[in-house]
Design a protein around this motif. Structure first.
Motif, PDB file in Angstrom:
ATOM      1  N   ALA A  96     -37.133   7.942  24.836  1.00 44.96           N
ATOM      2  CA  ALA A  96     -35.840   7.807  24.149  1.00 44.96           C
ATOM      3  C   ALA A  96     -35.353   6.363  24.124  1.00 44.96           C
ATOM      4  CB  ALA A  96     -34.803   8.719  24.797  1.00 44.96           C
ATOM      5  N   GLY A  97     -35.507   5.634  25.218  1.00 47.90           N
ATOM      6  CA  GLY A  97     -35.079   4.239  25.258  1.00 47.90           C
ATOM      7  C   GLY A  97     -35.860   3.364  24.299  1.00 47.90           C
ATOM      8  N   ASP A  98     -37.177   3.565  24.243  1.00 46.49           N
ATOM      9  CA  ASP A  98     -38.013   2.810  23.311  1.00 46.49           C
ATOM     10  C   ASP A  98     -37.685   3.160  21.858  1.00 46.49           C
ATOM     11  OD1 ASP A  98     -39.267   1.744  25.527  1.00 46.49           O
ATOM     12  OD2 ASP A  98     -41.069   2.984  25.344  1.00 46.49           O
ATOM     13  N   ILE A  99     -37.420   4.424  21.613  1.00 47.92           N
ATOM     14  CA  ILE A  99     -37.071   4.870  20.260  1.00 47.92           C
ATOM     15  C   ILE A  99     -35.740   4.254  19.834  1.00 47.92           C
ATOM     16  CG2 ILE A  99     -36.472   6.877  18.854  1.00 47.92           C
ATOM     17  CD1 ILE A  99     -38.464   8.454  20.730  1.00 47.92           C
ATOM     18  N   ASP A 100     -34.764   4.266  20.733  1.00 47.26           N
ATOM     19  CA  ASP A 100     -33.457   3.666  20.422  1.00 47.26           C
ATOM     20  C   ASP A 100     -33.588   2.166  20.165  1.00 47.26           C
ATOM     21  OD1 ASP A 100     -32.256   6.127  20.675  1.00 47.26           O
ATOM     22  OD2 ASP A 100     -31.516   5.763  22.714  1.00 47.26           O
ATOM     23  N   ALA A 101     -34.410   1.494  20.966  1.00 47.58           N
ATOM     24  CA  ALA A 101     -34.612   0.051  20.782  1.00 47.58           C
ATOM     25  C   ALA A 101     -35.259  -0.238  19.431  1.00 47.58           C
ATOM     26  CB  ALA A 101     -35.473  -0.515  21.911  1.00 47.58           C
ATOM     27  N   ALA A 102     -36.238   0.577  19.052  1.00 54.24           N
ATOM     28  CA  ALA A 102     -36.892   0.389  17.751  1.00 54.24           C
ATOM     29  C   ALA A 102     -35.908   0.678  16.618  1.00 54.24           C
ATOM     30  CB  ALA A 102     -38.112   1.301  17.643  1.00 54.24           C
ATOM     31  N   ALA A 103     -35.076   1.688  16.785  1.00 57.52           N
ATOM     32  CA  ALA A 103     -34.118   2.069  15.738  1.00 57.52           C
ATOM     33  C   ALA A 103     -33.032   1.019  15.537  1.00 57.52           C
ATOM     34  CB  ALA A 103     -33.485   3.407  16.081  1.00 57.52           C
ATOM     35  N   GLU A 104     -32.813   0.178  16.524  1.00 55.99           N
ATOM     36  CA  GLU A 104     -31.800  -0.882  16.426  1.00 55.99           C
ATOM     37  C   GLU A 104     -32.291  -2.107  15.655  1.00 55.99           C
ATOM     38  OE1 GLU A 104     -28.577  -0.836  17.432  1.00 55.99           O
ATOM     39  OE2 GLU A 104     -28.924   1.290  17.863  1.00 55.99           O
ATOM     40  N   LYS A 105     -33.580  -2.203  15.430  1.00 56.98           N
ATOM     41  CA  LYS A 105     -34.127  -3.366  14.714  1.00 56.98           C
ATOM     42  C   LYS A 105     -33.741  -3.304  13.248  1.00 56.98           C
ATOM     43  CE  LYS A 105     -38.104  -3.903  17.733  1.00 56.98           C
ATOM     44  NZ  LYS A 105     -39.564  -3.967  17.818  1.00 56.98           N
ATOM     45  N   SER A 106     -33.814  -4.452  12.600  1.00 60.37           N
ATOM     46  CA  SER A 106     -33.541  -4.485  11.164  1.00 60.37           C
ATOM     47  C   SER A 106     -34.825  -4.157  10.409  1.00 60.37           C
ATOM     48  CB  SER A 106     -33.002  -5.856  10.757  1.00 60.37           C
ATOM     49  OG  SER A 106     -33.937  -6.859  11.091  1.00 60.37           O
ATOM     50  N   GLU A 107     -34.650  -3.751   9.173  1.00 60.22           N
ATOM     51  CA  GLU A 107     -35.812  -3.418   8.339  1.00 60.22           C
ATOM     52  C   GLU A 107     -36.557  -4.679   7.951  1.00 60.22           C
ATOM     53  OE1 GLU A 107     -37.047  -0.601   7.848  1.00 60.22           O
ATOM     54  OE2 GLU A 107     -35.419   0.787   8.259  1.00 60.22           O
ATOM     55  N   PRO A 108     -37.825  -4.697   7.774  1.00 61.24           N
ATOM     56  CA  PRO A 108     -38.754  -3.574   7.880  1.00 61.24           C
ATOM     57  C   PRO A 108     -39.320  -3.368   9.287  1.00 61.24           C
ATOM     58  CG  PRO A 108     -39.906  -5.421   6.949  1.00 61.24           C
ATOM     59  CD  PRO A 108     -38.478  -5.862   7.173  1.00 61.24           C
ATOM     60  N   GLN A 109     -38.918  -4.213  10.243  1.00 64.30           N
ATOM     61  CA  GLN A 109     -39.428  -4.070  11.613  1.00 64.30           C
ATOM     62  C   GLN A 109     -39.047  -2.716  12.211  1.00 64.30           C
ATOM     63  OE1 GLN A 109     -37.558  -6.761  10.709  1.00 64.30           O
ATOM     64  NE2 GLN A 109     -39.145  -8.338  10.577  1.00 64.30           N
ATOM     65  N   ARG A 110     -37.868  -2.217  11.865  1.00 64.64           N
ATOM     66  CA  ARG A 110     -37.400  -0.929  12.379  1.00 64.64           C
ATOM     67  C   ARG A 110     -38.370   0.191  12.027  1.00 64.64           C
ATOM     68  NH1 ARG A 110     -35.010   3.411  10.320  1.00 64.64           N
ATOM     69  NH2 ARG A 110     -33.507   4.543  11.589  1.00 64.64           N
ATOM     70  N   SER A 111     -38.658   0.333  10.757  1.00 66.28           N
ATOM     71  CA  SER A 111     -39.551   1.405  10.312  1.00 66.28           C
ATOM     72  C   SER A 111     -40.969   1.210  10.836  1.00 66.28           C
ATOM     73  CB  SER A 111     -39.573   1.494   8.786  1.00 66.28           C
ATOM     74  OG  SER A 111     -38.315   1.930   8.318  1.00 66.28           O
ATOM     75  N   ASP A 112     -41.418  -0.037  10.872  1.00 64.94           N
ATOM     76  CA  ASP A 112     -42.761  -0.304  11.405  1.00 64.94           C
ATOM     77  C   ASP A 112     -42.863   0.105  12.873  1.00 64.94           C
ATOM     78  OD1 ASP A 112     -43.518  -1.318   8.956  1.00 64.94           O
ATOM     79  OD2 ASP A 112     -43.288  -3.426   9.565  1.00 64.94           O
ATOM     80  N   ALA A 113     -41.837  -0.257  13.657  1.00 64.29           N
ATOM     81  CA  ALA A 113     -41.851   0.076  15.086  1.00 64.29           C
ATOM     82  C   ALA A 113     -41.768   1.591  15.301  1.00 64.29           C
ATOM     83  CB  ALA A 113     -40.695  -0.617  15.801  1.00 64.29           C
ATOM     84  N   LEU A 114     -40.918   2.259  14.533  1.00 63.07           N
ATOM     85  CA  LEU A 114     -40.791   3.713  14.667  1.00 63.07           C
ATOM     86  C   LEU A 114     -42.079   4.419  14.242  1.00 63.07           C
ATOM     87  CD1 LEU A 114     -37.121   4.232  13.436  1.00 63.07           C
ATOM     88  CD2 LEU A 114     -38.000   4.631  15.752  1.00 63.07           C
ATOM     89  N   ARG A 115     -42.706   3.925  13.181  1.00 68.08           N
ATOM     90  CA  ARG A 115     -43.978   4.538  12.749  1.00 68.08           C
ATOM     91  C   ARG A 115     -45.081   4.313  13.772  1.00 68.08           C
ATOM     92  NH1 ARG A 115     -42.768   2.522   7.336  1.00 68.08           N
ATOM     93  NH2 ARG A 115     -41.911   4.260   6.166  1.00 68.08           N
ATOM     94  N   ALA A 116     -45.102   3.147  14.397  1.00 66.95           N
ATOM     95  CA  ALA A 116     -46.098   2.872  15.436  1.00 66.95           C
ATOM     96  C   ALA A 116     -45.885   3.801  16.634  1.00 66.95           C
ATOM     97  CB  ALA A 116     -46.035   1.417  15.870  1.00 66.95           C
ATOM     98  N   LEU A 117     -44.629   3.979  17.035  1.00 72.21           N
ATOM     99  CA  LEU A 117     -44.334   4.922  18.110  1.00 72.21           C
ATOM    100  C   LEU A 117     -44.734   6.343  17.727  1.00 72.21           C
ATOM    101  CD1 LEU A 117     -40.818   3.774  19.407  1.00 72.21           C
ATOM    102  CD2 LEU A 117     -42.922   3.922  20.747  1.00 72.21           C
ATOM    103  N   ARG A 118     -44.447   6.715  16.493  1.00 70.04           N
ATOM    104  CA  ARG A 118     -44.794   8.060  16.015  1.00 70.04           C
ATOM    105  C   ARG A 118     -46.298   8.284  16.067  1.00 70.04           C
ATOM    106  NH1 ARG A 118     -45.607  11.707  11.871  1.00 70.04           N
ATOM    107  NH2 ARG A 118     -44.016  13.333  11.746  1.00 70.04           N
TER     108      ARG A 118
END
Length: 140
Positions: A45-67
């Motif tokens: 959850a902490g890593d997901i929240d940190a990734a979700a706080e990033k600006s695009e396109p880093q946000r989506s890239d980080a969330l997709r990598a976690l996924r």
């Protein structure tokens, strides 16, 4: 709707005694339905929240990598869970009783894999929730 499993003799499927006392083996669908009905977000959850706080396109890239990482782990956990469930069914059909300590048997393996699936499904749900909030830049 898939029915979730109630506690068995005071234990849930994440505890070795649940299986030792004869609790039913939860299907992956039942575990997933239980996770979807709860608010638990998984150990990432902490890593997901940190990734979700990033600006695009880093946000989506980080969330997709976690996924992707969670899906790979979940795939391995599902495979091992099915192996453990098969072994427990065989063990029960044979009427065997394992007198070894709970630290080294099928009951512990089942409880651990059940917990791993719970975490995997919860992490995946949290990631998908985060990805649904904002689309990629320029609609990609």
């Amino acid at each position: 709707m898939t029915k979730t499993l109630p506690p068995f003799n005071g234990y849930n499927e994440g505890h070795p005694w649940y299986y030792r006392l004869g609790g039913p083996i939860a299907t992956p669908k039942q575990i997933k339905a239980e996770v979807e009905a709860e608010t638990y977000r998984g150990y990432l959850a902490g890593d997901i929240d940190a990734a979700a706080e990033k600006s695009e396109p880093q946000r989506s890239d980080a969330l997709r990598a976690l996924r992707e990482r969670v899906l790979e782990d979940l795939h391995r956990d599902l495979k091992r869970y099915r192996q453990c469930a098969k072994e427990l069914r065989r063990f029960r059909r044979a009427g065997e009783q394992d007198d070894r300590p709970l630290t080294c048997n099928i009951y512990l393996a089942m409880s651990l894999k059940s917990s791993h699936l719970t975490n995997g499904f919860a992490n995946l749900k949290a990631i998908d929730d985060a990805l649904s909030v904002q689309g990629d830049l320029f609609g990609f």
